[in-house]
Scaffold this active site. Structure first.
Site, PDB file in Angstrom:
ATOM      1  N   CYS A   1      52.184  43.142  74.921  1.00  0.00           N
ATOM      2  CA  CYS A   1      53.527  43.437  75.434  1.00  0.00           C
ATOM      3  C   CYS A   1      54.070  44.650  74.687  1.00  0.00           C
ATOM      4  CB  CYS A   1      54.437  42.225  75.242  1.00  0.00           C
ATOM      5  SG  CYS A   1      56.080  42.415  75.966  1.00  0.00           S
TER       6      CYS A   1
ATOM      7  N   LYS B   1     107.756  48.406  55.855  1.00  0.00           N
ATOM      8  CA  LYS B   1     109.120  47.911  55.658  1.00  0.00           C
ATOM      9  C   LYS B   1     109.790  48.667  54.516  1.00  0.00           C
ATOM     10  CE  LYS B   1     107.804  43.160  56.909  1.00  0.00           C
ATOM     11  NZ  LYS B   1     107.691  41.765  56.414  1.00  0.00           N
TER      12      LYS B   1
ATOM     13  N   LEU C   1     109.346  43.998  66.461  1.00  0.00           N
ATOM     14  CA  LEU C   1     109.255  45.242  65.707  1.00  0.00           C
ATOM     15  C   LEU C   1     109.026  46.417  66.650  1.00  0.00           C
ATOM     16  CD1 LEU C   1     106.998  44.189  62.688  1.00  0.00           C
ATOM     17  CD2 LEU C   1     109.444  44.660  62.643  1.00  0.00           C
TER      18      LEU C   1
ATOM     19  N   GLU D   1     102.503  33.744  60.062  1.00  0.00           N
ATOM     20  CA  GLU D   1     101.610  33.827  61.223  1.00  0.00           C
ATOM     21  C   GLU D   1     100.529  32.768  61.100  1.00  0.00           C
ATOM     22  OE1 GLU D   1     100.930  36.565  64.682  1.00  0.00           O
ATOM     23  OE2 GLU D   1     102.519  36.356  63.190  1.00  0.00           O
TER      24      GLU D   1
ATOM     25  N   GLU E   1      84.856  14.970  44.955  1.00  0.00           N
ATOM     26  CA  GLU E   1      85.908  14.381  44.120  1.00  0.00           C
ATOM     27  C   GLU E   1      87.218  14.282  44.899  1.00  0.00           C
ATOM     28  OE1 GLU E   1      85.092  15.831  39.634  1.00  0.00           O
ATOM     29  OE2 GLU E   1      85.095  17.435  41.119  1.00  0.00           O
ATOM     30  N   TYR E   2      87.517  15.330  45.682  1.00  0.00           N
ATOM     31  CA  TYR E   2      88.737  15.315  46.490  1.00  0.00           C
ATOM     32  C   TYR E   2      88.698  14.158  47.492  1.00  0.00           C
ATOM     33  CZ  TYR E   2      92.424  16.767  49.695  1.00  0.00           C
ATOM     34  OH  TYR E   2      93.554  16.788  50.474  1.00  0.00           O
TER      35      TYR E   2
ATOM     36  N   CYS F   1      55.976  42.890  80.519  1.00  0.00           N
ATOM     37  CA  CYS F   1      54.542  42.712  80.766  1.00  0.00           C
ATOM     38  C   CYS F   1      54.227  41.697  81.846  1.00  0.00           C
ATOM     39  CB  CYS F   1      53.825  42.330  79.466  1.00  0.00           C
ATOM     40  SG  CYS F   1      54.232  40.651  78.891  1.00  0.00           S
TER      41      CYS F   1
ATOM     42  N   ARG G   1     108.055  31.458  67.876  1.00  0.00           N
ATOM     43  CA  ARG G   1     109.084  32.486  67.961  1.00  0.00           C
ATOM     44  C   ARG G   1     109.938  32.317  69.221  1.00  0.00           C
ATOM     45  NH1 ARG G   1     110.253  36.978  70.451  1.00  0.00           N
ATOM     46  NH2 ARG G   1     111.446  38.552  69.356  1.00  0.00           N
TER      47      ARG G   1
ATOM     48  N   LYS H   1      99.374  43.392  59.822  1.00  0.00           N
ATOM     49  CA  LYS H   1     100.002  42.797  61.008  1.00  0.00           C
ATOM     50  C   LYS H   1      99.001  41.829  61.632  1.00  0.00           C
ATOM     51  CE  LYS H   1     102.511  43.888  65.247  1.00  0.00           C
ATOM     52  NZ  LYS H   1     101.762  42.995  66.125  1.00  0.00           N
TER      53      LYS H   1
END
Length: 670
Positions: A430, A290, A80, A178, A33-34, A411, A143, A122
């Protein structure tokens, strides 16, 4: 309707579906449908020549970029400080308590509250800094050095969990998060990739710093967000308010965030996170602690490098590099030859690693390891399994060659290549294959012969000429008592366990036989449907394929197995020696009015409130058929944590998915 108005409506609708699918993990419509709505939008954009700024078609990646433009962040992105152990974490907290106490002694009229703490995961990916002005995404950057990063807006737009517009339209904000590649997505990508990616972290970073946004789009990245670094129009009193703001503005916030008034709770939570780390579908390398109160953060401030109000608690590494020293070849119970790598010993996830899996020769080729002996390689260990080599550190063929064997190392028989694997076809002569089959036959999920081990199988092979599982039922006390390390008690216990195994249920017996391409769920389907060993052995491929868990390949494997005269003889020998696989108990009366009655259901991923076995029992009691693989016959998929390829296949087929465990339990109980 005016084409532009139709486009605006389609964009709003598709973005809503994207938000529910990629951010909330709760799809509202099927992929089919999307795709239909998406195709309508693409058609209108071509006809009108207009592309709206927040159109989802902008996420596929545009033209190749010439280079990255520097971007100066509106507020610094801080690193950090790190705590490697509980003692260092406690020292950080003691400094916080002292600074708060000092401030309160000097400001008795406006004291800071006693510290409370937030604990977040993290992530091990690439830091993103997104800039929104009046609700529109106008820039995205790495960053960098914390002050200036690289503009990667075109790449970040391909991440479907990143909102292109947000409800907050009062000025400019910068949001940090992230960029990651889910481990299940990485595995699916590598199955088809000509050049597999070495690990999820490098895959995400490489995609986001690639000048071709189309490559970024192909990697199907995700992102979690955890901070508003700058705002010219909104303030938060505490971390909870900030997280709620992010959720309200359609940012994906990781559900694993906890709050504690006492520091002891923080330490307990860190232990829990480390224990469930291997269950996650993405890489983390620790957790972040934190201070919750924003005024306290302002007072504590920053050192030259770090905020004083936060600290990163680092876990043991799950990935590292070492030298690939040699490769040996092991023979499994099916005759499959598996390469095992010997590496220079290295500490990884709390243990010393010396051996790693290489899976098969196809894996060696895909990971560019053919000429890797003596060179540095990436290795990963998770979930207490043997570590895996992910790839070479460099792309050059600068090492010695891994030579593939032409004859069985056990073998001497000539090997056959089937697909990516090598096989020894000498199954009856074997030794490792025979010992593997006998050990599998006796294992807990099979015949459950207590006290039996691979060492027992080897001893019985060497000293009592045990060559197939049926031979176990011919063992005598007088034979066992003569063996080294076999006293009267051990011999008696083993014979009692073998006798007890004669009455195992039919599904376990079928699993014990080791039928190629079948597992526990398939053998249970066979037992429940046919309720007779004879009927299963005489079933045609067409009859088998009518069952919900069985396709053409599995059906052919079952038919071929039971048509093999050697297998037939072994089974008849066991039956003549008293083995009586129990047919399943007659089905209990099940409810026919439940949500699950009559549905074919697949369980995948990790459930936290019950085991998958418990969930299957509850579903069957409510009239569901529980199978092990997703197909067009599947009605419903229950997806827990770290659901991978089965979930992806269900979504591709438009099958209903329940990925909220609380909702699943509510339906079970209702």
């Amino acid at each position: 309707m005016d084409p532009l108005a139709t486009m605006e409506q389609l964009v709003a609708e598709l973005n809503k579906y994207n938000y529910h699918y990629y951010t909330l993990d709760k799809p509202l419509i099927s992929d089919k449908e999307y795709d239909s709505l998406y195709d309508q939008l693409v058609k209108l954009e071509k006809e009108t020549g207009v592309i709206l700024p927040d159109s989802p078609t902008q996420r596929v990646g545009g033209e190749l970029l010439k280079g990255f433009e520097p971007h100066r962040h509106l507020a610094p992105l801080w690193s950090l400080d790190k705590a490697q152990n509980v003692e260092q974490l406690q020292s950080w907290n003691n400094r916080v308590l002292k600074l708060v106490s000092d401030y309160n002694s000097k400001n008795p009229d406006h004291p800071l509250p006693h510290p409370s703490y937030a604990v977040e995961l993290k992530f091990d990916g690439l830091t993103l800094n997104l800039t929104y002005t009046d609700g529109k995404l106008v820039q995205a950057a790495t960053r960098g050095n914390g002050v200036v990063g690289e503009g990667i807006l075109a790449q970040v737009k391909t991440i479907k969990s990143v909102p292109l517009t947000i409800p907050y339209k009062d000025g400019t904000i910068e949001v940090q998060g992230e960029g990651i590649m889910n481990l299940s997505v990485l595995a699916a990508y590598n199955e088809k990739a000509a050049e597999p990616l070495k690990n999820a972290r490098n895959a995400a970073a490489g995609a986001l710093r690639n000048l071709n946004p189309k490559i970024t789009a192909e990697r199907k990245l995700s992102a979690y967000f955890y901070n508003v670094g700058y705002s010219d129009g909104i303030k938060f009193n505490n971390h909870r308010e900030m997280m709620e703001f992010l959720r309200e503005n359609h940012f994906k916030v990781n559900p694993f965030i906890s709050y504690f008034d006492q520091f002891e709770g923080v330490i307990d939570e860190l232990k829990k996170i480390e224990e469930r780390r291997s269950e996650l579908d993405y890489l983390i390398d620790g957790a972040v602690v934190k201070i919750v109160d924003m005024r306290t953060r302002d007072v504590l401030g920053y050192t030259d490098k770090f905020p004083r109000w936060a600290v990163a608690f680092k876990f043991e590494a799950e990935e590292t590099t070492t030298i690939l020293e040699s490769v040996t070849w092991e023979v499994g119970r099916t005759g499959k030859i598996t390469p095992v790598a010997r590496v220079t010993p290295v500490e990884l996830a709390g243990v010393t690693v010396q051996n790693c899996t290489l899976n098969n020769i196809g894996d060696i080729e895909r990971k560019n390891l053919k000429y890797a002996l003596g060179t540095s390689v990436f290795i990963r260990r998770s979930n207490e399994v043997i570590p895996e080599i992910l790839g070479k550190v460099t792309d050059e063929n600068d090492g010695e060659e891994i030579i593939y064997p032409k004859h069985c190392p056990a073998c001497g028989s000539e090997l056959e290549q089937r697909g990516a694997h090598l096989f020894c076809n000498n199954r009856l002569g074997c030794k490792p294959q025979i010992i593997g089959r006998i050990t599998h036959f006796a294992s807990r999920d099979a015949m459950d012969i207590e006290t039996f081990s691979v060492m027992t199988a080897e001893q019985l092979y060497d000293e009592l000429n045990v060559r197939e599982p049926a031979d176990l039922y011919t063992l005598q006390f007088e034979d066992l008592i003569k063996l080294e390390r076999f006293g009267e008690k051990k011999a008696t216990n083993l014979l009692e366990a073998i006798e007890k195994s004669k009455h195992r249920d039919l599904a376990s017996f079928l699993f014990a036989l080791g039928i190629p391409n079948t597992g526990k769920s398939t053998t249970k389907v066979l037992a429940d449907h046919f309720r007779s060993l004879d009927k299963i052995m005489s079933a045609s491929a067409e009859e088998l394929m009518e069952l919900p868990d069985i396709g053409g390949i599995v059906a052919d494997s079952i038919v071929s197995f039971f048509n093999d005269p050697v297998m037939q003889a072994g089974i008849q020998k066991m039956l003549s020696l008293g083995v009586e696989p129990k047919a399943p108990d007659k089905p209990q009366v099940v409810r026919e009015d439940s949500f699950f009655s009559g549905k074919t259901v697949v369980l995948t991923g990790t459930l936290h409130q019950m085991s998958r076995e418990e969930a299957a029992e509850k579903l069957e009691a409510l009239g569901a058929k529980v199978t092990g693989s997703v197909s067009k016959k599947t009605d419903l998929v229950i997806a827990g944590e770290k659901a991978g390829s089965k979930l992806a296949k269900a979504q591709a087929l438009g099958i209903q998915v329940i990925d909220d465990e609380d909702e699943f339990i509510r339906l079970l109980e209702s």
